[in-house]
Design a protein around this motif. Structure first.
Motif, PDB file in Angstrom:
ATOM      1  N   LYS A 106      -4.502   3.561  -7.243  1.00  0.00           N
ATOM      2  CA  LYS A 106      -4.820   3.319  -5.910  1.00  0.00           C
ATOM      3  C   LYS A 106      -6.029   2.356  -5.963  1.00  0.00           C
ATOM      4  CE  LYS A 106      -5.153   4.906  -1.140  1.00  0.00           C
ATOM      5  NZ  LYS A 106      -5.978   6.003  -0.590  1.00  0.00           N
ATOM      6  N   THR A 107      -7.054   2.965  -7.019  1.00  0.00           N
ATOM      7  CA  THR A 107      -8.293   2.158  -7.246  1.00  0.00           C
ATOM      8  C   THR A 107      -7.714   0.823  -7.658  1.00  0.00           C
ATOM      9  OG1 THR A 107      -9.261   4.208  -7.824  1.00  0.00           O
ATOM     10  CG2 THR A 107     -10.260   2.272  -8.385  1.00  0.00           C
ATOM     11  N   VAL A 108      -6.928   1.067  -8.736  1.00  0.00           N
ATOM     12  CA  VAL A 108      -6.640  -0.511  -9.463  1.00  0.00           C
ATOM     13  C   VAL A 108      -6.004  -1.474  -8.418  1.00  0.00           C
ATOM     14  CG1 VAL A 108      -5.345  -1.512 -11.124  1.00  0.00           C
ATOM     15  CG2 VAL A 108      -6.501   0.699 -11.527  1.00  0.00           C
ATOM     16  N   GLU A 109      -5.270  -0.818  -7.528  1.00  0.00           N
ATOM     17  CA  GLU A 109      -4.517  -1.642  -6.471  1.00  0.00           C
ATOM     18  C   GLU A 109      -5.414  -2.382  -5.552  1.00  0.00           C
ATOM     19  OE1 GLU A 109      -1.610   0.910  -4.765  1.00  0.00           O
ATOM     20  OE2 GLU A 109      -0.293   0.559  -6.294  1.00  0.00           O
ATOM     21  N   HIS A 110      -6.750  -1.652  -5.371  1.00  0.00           N
ATOM     22  CA  HIS A 110      -7.536  -1.878  -4.572  1.00  0.00           C
ATOM     23  C   HIS A 110      -8.362  -3.483  -4.821  1.00  0.00           C
ATOM     24  CE1 HIS A 110     -10.884  -1.857  -1.648  1.00  0.00           C
ATOM     25  NE2 HIS A 110     -11.883  -2.118  -2.750  1.00  0.00           N
ATOM     26  N   TYR A 111      -8.091  -3.633  -6.260  1.00  0.00           N
ATOM     27  CA  TYR A 111      -8.803  -4.799  -6.669  1.00  0.00           C
ATOM     28  C   TYR A 111      -7.669  -5.887  -6.992  1.00  0.00           C
ATOM     29  CZ  TYR A 111     -12.868  -2.071  -7.136  1.00  0.00           C
ATOM     30  OH  TYR A 111     -14.065  -1.428  -6.953  1.00  0.00           O
ATOM     31  N   TYR A 115      -8.411  -5.550 -12.817  1.00  0.00           N
ATOM     32  CA  TYR A 115      -9.367  -4.302 -13.079  1.00  0.00           C
ATOM     33  C   TYR A 115     -10.824  -4.796 -13.250  1.00  0.00           C
ATOM     34  CZ  TYR A 115     -11.228   0.146 -14.561  1.00  0.00           C
ATOM     35  OH  TYR A 115     -11.989   1.225 -14.543  1.00  0.00           O
ATOM     36  N   PRO A 116     -11.792  -4.642 -12.470  1.00  0.00           N
ATOM     37  CA  PRO A 116     -13.217  -5.026 -12.695  1.00  0.00           C
ATOM     38  C   PRO A 116     -14.154  -4.179 -13.775  1.00  0.00           C
ATOM     39  CG  PRO A 116     -13.345  -4.001 -10.624  1.00  0.00           C
ATOM     40  CD  PRO A 116     -11.748  -3.499 -11.311  1.00  0.00           C
TER      41      PRO A 116
END
Ligand code: GLU
Ligand code: ZN
Length: 294
Positions: A106-111, A115-116
């Motif tokens: 979910k975190t990765v999808e947010h970006y 991936y930052p």
């Protein structure tokens, strides 16, 4: 040891049978190699057992044979190469080039998948985590023999990418570069869906000190819904009896001009014609071709 001037390869993933789209990639790579007297290898990219279809790897090889696409040497199976992949990952982890990432999907999808580098300095343990490689804030590009110049800024368009997944499987991006290097591949001919992956692969080649191969990306054959052929439904295996007709159709999709009589010739003779008349500059400069247009 003398390095051959041209080594090409076809690198199927055994998640399904060979379909018309992958036949086009295999044929283009075969013809490009054979027309200059080069070597042509087959490598089985069996990195992801859960996505593999039982028997698909053998079925792909039998189909290549029945279509007259005979390869040189033994087939390399990526499932036999885990130690080599892990050795380089361990080296990059020690050097601080790679790091463990525990971020959720979910975190990765947010970006939006870029991936930052959130875990770059977190010092997470290396096991039970995805391993990512740091990318430089630089543009990587190349001149594709059909598609022309293609560039990507790795920091903003790719981000730190996964080289070993959290479930322990090795990532395609890493395996493909290590194995093309191991096998001395000079020329990569494959589907245009992989154009986007090439700058990341150029970066890994640079880290490994490998020479960059030449690239030729052939148009992807798409279904009416725009999806890659063979992806969203299980295509049946290509039948041996259809070989001359489908090879002729594949040649036309590649912009070649086979005579109408070609599909009535035995496969070996049809391929001989195709090798002698191979014209890479006639391949349509397109990322995708709808199947219905062929
Ligand atoms: N195994 C990849 C695929 O089937 C192709 C890899 C490559 O040609 O670089 O999509
Ligand atoms: Zn992370």
């Amino acid at each position: 040891m003398k390095t051959p001037a041209y080594t090409g390869r076809f690198a199927p993933t055994p998640s399904g049978y060979l379909h018309f789209g992958s036949l086009i990639a295999a044929l283009a790579s075969f013809l490009d190699a054979r027309s200059v007297g080069g070597r042509w290898l087959v490598r089985m990219e069996d990195l992801d057992p859960p996505r593999e279809q039982p028997g698909a790897a053998d079925a792909i090889l039998r189909t290549l044979e029945s279509y007259g696409l005979e390869w040189d040497g033994a087939v390399l199976y990526q499932s036999q190469r885990h130690e080599a992949y892990q050795a380089i990952i361990d080296q990059w982890l020690r050097q601080g080039l790679a790091y463990a990432c525990t971020c959720s999907r979910k975190t990765v999808e947010h970006y939006a998948g870029i991936y930052p580098g959130l875990c770059r300095n977190a010092g997470h343990p290396w096991h039970d985590a995805a391993i990512r490689i740091r990318v430089p804030e630089l543009r990587y590009g190349f001149d594709d023999r059909v598609q022309g110049r293609f560039e990507q800024h790795l920091g903003t368009e790719a981000g730190d990418f996964v080289i070993r997944r959290r479930d322990g499987f090795y990532a395609y991006q890493l395996a493909v570069v290590l194995d093309d290097g191991l096998q001395g591949v000079t020329d990569i001919v494959r589907g245009a869906d992989l154009l986007d992956s090439t700058p990341r692969q150029l970066y890994l080649q640079e880290l490994l000190g490998l020479p960059a191969p030449r690239y030729l990306h052939v148009p992807l054959i798409t279904q009416p819904d725009g999806h890659k052929l063979g992806k969203s439904y299980r295509s049946p295996p290509l039948e041996a009896g259809q070989a001359p007709a489908l090879l002729t159709r594949a040649l036309r999709a590649l912009g070649q001009r086979p005579p109408d009589t070609l599909e009535h010739l035995p496969v070996q003779e049809a391929l001989q014609w195709a090798i002698e008349h191979w014209s890479p500059s006639s391949i349509p400069c397109k990322r995708a071709l709808p199947e219905a247009s062929l």
